[in-house]
Scaffold this active site. Structure first.
Site, PDB file in Angstrom:
ATOM      1  N   GLY A 258       0.766  -1.242   0.000  1.00 22.07           N
ATOM      2  CA  GLY A 258       0.000   0.000   0.000  1.00 22.07           C
ATOM      3  C   GLY A 258       0.793   1.285   0.000  1.00 22.07           C
ATOM      4  O   GLY A 258       0.210   2.364  -0.160  1.00 22.07           O
TER       5      GLY A 258
ATOM      6  N   GLU B 226       4.060  -6.593   1.869  1.00 20.97           N
ATOM      7  CA  GLU B 226       3.733  -6.981   0.488  1.00 20.97           C
ATOM      8  C   GLU B 226       3.668  -5.789  -0.468  1.00 20.97           C
ATOM      9  O   GLU B 226       2.628  -5.539  -1.075  1.00 20.97           O
ATOM     10  CB  GLU B 226       2.364  -7.672   0.452  1.00 20.97           C
ATOM     11  CG  GLU B 226       2.222  -8.876   1.342  1.00 20.97           C
ATOM     12  CD  GLU B 226       0.795  -9.400   1.384  1.00 20.97           C
ATOM     13  OE1 GLU B 226       0.632 -10.602   1.579  1.00 20.97           O
ATOM     14  OE2 GLU B 226      -0.150  -8.591   1.225  1.00 20.97           O
ATOM     15  N   PRO B 227       4.749  -5.037  -0.604  1.00 15.89           N
ATOM     16  CA  PRO B 227       4.684  -3.891  -1.512  1.00 15.89           C
ATOM     17  C   PRO B 227       4.584  -4.339  -2.967  1.00 15.89           C
ATOM     18  O   PRO B 227       5.230  -5.322  -3.361  1.00 15.89           O
ATOM     19  CB  PRO B 227       6.013  -3.177  -1.262  1.00 15.89           C
ATOM     20  CG  PRO B 227       6.950  -4.280  -0.857  1.00 15.89           C
ATOM     21  CD  PRO B 227       6.093  -5.246  -0.068  1.00 15.89           C
ATOM     22  N   GLY B 228       3.773  -3.671  -3.734  1.00 15.51           N
ATOM     23  CA  GLY B 228       3.713  -3.888  -5.180  1.00 15.51           C
ATOM     24  C   GLY B 228       4.145  -2.608  -5.875  1.00 15.51           C
ATOM     25  O   GLY B 228       5.227  -2.510  -6.449  1.00 15.51           O
ATOM     26  N   ARG B 229       3.287  -1.605  -5.766  1.00 15.05           N
ATOM     27  CA  ARG B 229       3.518  -0.337  -6.456  1.00 15.05           C
ATOM     28  C   ARG B 229       4.896   0.267  -6.159  1.00 15.05           C
ATOM     29  O   ARG B 229       5.580   0.717  -7.073  1.00 15.05           O
ATOM     30  CB  ARG B 229       2.431   0.665  -6.036  1.00 15.05           C
ATOM     31  CG  ARG B 229       2.428   1.949  -6.819  1.00 15.05           C
ATOM     32  CD  ARG B 229       1.437   2.944  -6.214  1.00 15.05           C
ATOM     33  NE  ARG B 229       0.142   2.354  -5.990  1.00 15.05           N
ATOM     34  CZ  ARG B 229      -0.833   2.289  -6.900  1.00 15.05           C
ATOM     35  NH1 ARG B 229      -0.651   2.814  -8.085  1.00 15.05           N
ATOM     36  NH2 ARG B 229      -1.993   1.726  -6.605  1.00 15.05           N
TER      37      ARG B 229
ATOM     38  N   TYR C 144      -8.970   5.018 -12.103  1.00 16.14           N
ATOM     39  CA  TYR C 144      -8.746   5.618 -10.776  1.00 16.14           C
ATOM     40  C   TYR C 144      -8.563   7.134 -10.830  1.00 16.14           C
ATOM     41  O   TYR C 144      -8.070   7.711  -9.855  1.00 16.14           O
ATOM     42  CB  TYR C 144      -7.472   5.037 -10.138  1.00 16.14           C
ATOM     43  CG  TYR C 144      -7.364   3.547 -10.110  1.00 16.14           C
ATOM     44  CD1 TYR C 144      -8.317   2.750  -9.464  1.00 16.14           C
ATOM     45  CD2 TYR C 144      -6.277   2.905 -10.702  1.00 16.14           C
ATOM     46  CE1 TYR C 144      -8.183   1.382  -9.417  1.00 16.14           C
ATOM     47  CE2 TYR C 144      -6.140   1.524 -10.657  1.00 16.14           C
ATOM     48  CZ  TYR C 144      -7.102   0.772 -10.017  1.00 16.14           C
ATOM     49  OH  TYR C 144      -6.958  -0.597  -9.968  1.00 16.14           O
TER      50      TYR C 144
ATOM     51  N   CYS D  46     -11.784   3.862 -29.100  1.00 14.57           N
ATOM     52  CA  CYS D  46     -13.036   4.438 -29.557  1.00 14.57           C
ATOM     53  C   CYS D  46     -13.963   4.757 -28.381  1.00 14.57           C
ATOM     54  O   CYS D  46     -15.077   4.246 -28.305  1.00 14.57           O
ATOM     55  CB  CYS D  46     -13.677   3.443 -30.516  1.00 14.57           C
ATOM     56  SG  CYS D  46     -15.167   4.043 -31.262  1.00 14.57           S
TER      57      CYS D  46
ATOM     58  N   TYR E 150       0.555  -1.746 -12.142  1.00 11.71           N
ATOM     59  CA  TYR E 150      -0.828  -1.766 -12.644  1.00 11.71           C
ATOM     60  C   TYR E 150      -0.910  -1.090 -14.017  1.00 11.71           C
ATOM     61  O   TYR E 150      -1.895  -0.433 -14.333  1.00 11.71           O
ATOM     62  CB  TYR E 150      -1.782  -1.134 -11.616  1.00 11.71           C
ATOM     63  CG  TYR E 150      -1.557  -1.708 -10.235  1.00 11.71           C
ATOM     64  CD1 TYR E 150      -1.926  -3.016  -9.960  1.00 11.71           C
ATOM     65  CD2 TYR E 150      -0.912  -0.977  -9.237  1.00 11.71           C
ATOM     66  CE1 TYR E 150      -1.664  -3.577  -8.714  1.00 11.71           C
ATOM     67  CE2 TYR E 150      -0.662  -1.533  -7.985  1.00 11.71           C
ATOM     68  CZ  TYR E 150      -1.039  -2.827  -7.734  1.00 11.71           C
ATOM     69  OH  TYR E 150      -0.777  -3.383  -6.511  1.00 11.71           O
TER      70      TYR E 150
HETATM   71  C1  PLP Z   1      -2.647  -5.284  -4.170  1.00  9.97           C
HETATM   72  C2  PLP Z   1      -2.139  -5.922  -2.940  1.00  9.97           C
HETATM   73  C3  PLP Z   1      -0.868  -5.602  -2.452  1.00  9.97           C
HETATM   74  C4  PLP Z   1       0.023  -4.565  -3.083  1.00  9.97           C
HETATM   75  O1  PLP Z   1      -0.447  -3.275  -2.955  1.00  9.97           O
HETATM   76  P1  PLP Z   1       0.439  -2.023  -3.419  1.00  9.97           P
HETATM   77  O2  PLP Z   1      -0.411  -0.852  -3.165  1.00  9.97           O
HETATM   78  O3  PLP Z   1       0.745  -2.207  -4.847  1.00  9.97           O
HETATM   79  O4  PLP Z   1       1.680  -2.018  -2.579  1.00  9.97           O
HETATM   80  C5  PLP Z   1      -0.415  -6.284  -1.335  1.00  9.97           C
HETATM   81  N1  PLP Z   1      -1.195  -7.214  -0.711  1.00  9.97           N
HETATM   82  C6  PLP Z   1      -2.423  -7.536  -1.149  1.00  9.97           C
HETATM   83  C7  PLP Z   1      -3.200  -8.558  -0.443  1.00  9.97           C
HETATM   84  C8  PLP Z   1      -2.931  -6.890  -2.265  1.00  9.97           C
HETATM   85  O5  PLP Z   1      -4.164  -7.195  -2.683  1.00  9.97           O
END
Ligand code: PLP
Length: 419
Positions: free
Chosen positions: A235, A274-277, A316, A343, A372
């Site tokens: 997050g 659990e970082p993604g972004r 978003y 389109c 994303y």
């Molecule tokens: C999407 C998600 C993440 C990653 O969130 P980011 O905002 O990209 O860091 C981590 N854990 C879970 C369970 C998610 O659904």
């Protein structure tokens, strides 16, 4: 000729000429640096980083993160498959999801990953599946912590009314049920999990989240249930606007670690994040070519990439910085709205931006497209997906070929009677 944008040590205009547009370009060095910085911010406790695969699931990206020692947060059988293929060990994978099929539960049980259990229903189903396979599955409960971060409502996941997790008040009961099932050998209670949302810029909310989660861990401990890990999800937001203040992994750690370390427990569990972004967001640009410039109600710049390749602005209301990559030294001249080729009139990438004078054939670069971005792309409007390039030490390699028209037909079947 104007000054060119250099990304990851490589001339972006050169890439556009060599590989064509549109094009996703990812900087390997930045990816490794982001991962290491995040990991190091939490290194004062036993911790692991489970990268959220959904943010960018290109195999080269996953492989690089596997080399760096990342675990994975996966949300489907497909993401589990990709993470394992990239070399991430099953022992460092958490299978998440609020709607897992029997097939996915079986896959989880057979591959030996941990499962984040989202409901009582799923707990019983998983136990059943594991028992029939003769497996023991390690589990954590996904908690709905009833927390409201300041972010776009579509990416707030820890609200009381959100679809994710077990309601906070029912979590202790869920563990009681899980403990009963443990006696059958089908599941083993190992941890606890939450994830409150995405693109969170005010990280103070993580202190409250940590406190609420630790309170549960303490309450479980008092009932004789000792957990081995606490997973606080992802997050952490990133700056999408130039000069936008944004928290760092160290800022996030400063909110989480004091509350975590002061837990009244005999032994601190392992901390998982659990970082993604944060890991992939700024590693990647989307490069597109200008097909037309038009003065109408607005001054439109029409490029060859739209929400088929980058849906965040539409989904978003997200902001992405854009530049004219072949005119980096030219002063701002006009206010333009950058639109895609799809389109739909909603296909807007960037609204009312001051840019140097734009002409057909110019190259636009869209920043912070690594999270994303391609991961959410589609073939809508009969547009094959574009290529992905990895740049490292001044060199460029294809990590995904661009699709051809054939791929639009892939798996389509024309019944013989229609021939
Ligand atoms: C999407 C998600 C993440 C990653 O969130 P980011 O905002 O990209 O860091 C981590 N854990 C879970 C369970 C998610 O659904």
């Amino acid at each position: 000729m104007g000054k060119h944008l250099i990304f990851g040590g490589v001339d972006v205009i050169g890439l556009a000429e060599r590989f064509g547009t549109p094009l996703y370009v990812t900087d390997e060095q930045r990816l490794r640096e982001n991962f290491r910085r995040f990991r190091d911010a939490f290194s004062s406790v036993a911790s692991e980083i489970y990268y959220a695969v959904k943010a960018n699931w290109n195999l080269a990206v996953l492989r690089i993160l596997a080399q760096e020692g990342a675990g994975a947060d996966v949300f489907s059988g497909g993401e589990l498959y990709l993470a394992r293929l990239a070399g991430i060990p099953a022992s460092k994978i958490l299978f998440n999801g609020n709607s897992k099929s029997d097939e996915e539960l079986e896959l989880a049980a057979l591959s030996g990953v941990k499962v984040s259990v989202d409901s009582f229903d799923e707990l019983y189903a998983l136990s059943e599946v594991a028992r029939s396979l003769g497996k023991t599955v390690e589990i954590a409960m996904r908690v709905n912590p009833d927390i409201s971060p300041e972010t776009h409502p579509k990416i707030a996941t820890g609200l009381k009314e959100s679809k994710f997790g077990i309601p906070y008040e029912e979590v202790l009961d869920a563990y009681k049920e899980a403990k009963k099932l443990e006696a059958t050998g089908s599941v083993r209670v190992k941890g606890i999990h939450c994830h409150i949302g995405s693109q969170i810029l005010d990280v103070s909310i993580f202190r409250e989240t940590t406190e609420k989660m630790i309170a549960l861990v303490e309450a479980l401990s008092e009932r004789g249930i000792e957990l081995e890990f606490v997973d606080l999800g992802g997050g952490l937001g990133i700056p999408y606007k130039k000069d936008e203040p944004a928290p760092t992994p160290e800022d996030l750690a400063a909110q989480i670690l004091p509350a975590f370390k002061s837990a009244k427990l005999r032994r601190l569990p392992k901390l998982i994040l659990e970082p993604g972004r944060y890991i992939v967001g700024n590693t990647t640009i989307l490069v597109a070519r200008v097909n037309a410039v038009k003065k109408a109600a607005r001054r439109f710049v029409a490029i060859d990439a739209g929400f088929n390749l980058l849906i965040r602005p539409v989904l978003y209301d997200a902001y992405h910085e854009v530049v004219v990559a072949n005119k980096m030294d030219e002063p701002p001249a006009e206010t333009y709205t950058v639109v895609g080729p799809i389109c739909e009139s909603g296909d807007i990438i960037a609204k009312d931006r001051t840019l140097p004078e734009v002409k057909r054939g110019d190259i636009i670069a869209i920043f912070n497209a690594g999270a994303y971005g391609f991961a959410m792309s589609s073939q809508y409007n009969g547009r094959p997906r574009c290529a992905e390039i990895l740049v490292n030490a001044g060199k460029a390699e294809v990590i995904r070929r661009k699709e051809s028209f054939d791929e639009l037909l892939r798996n389509q079947v024309l019944p013989a009677r229609l021939l």
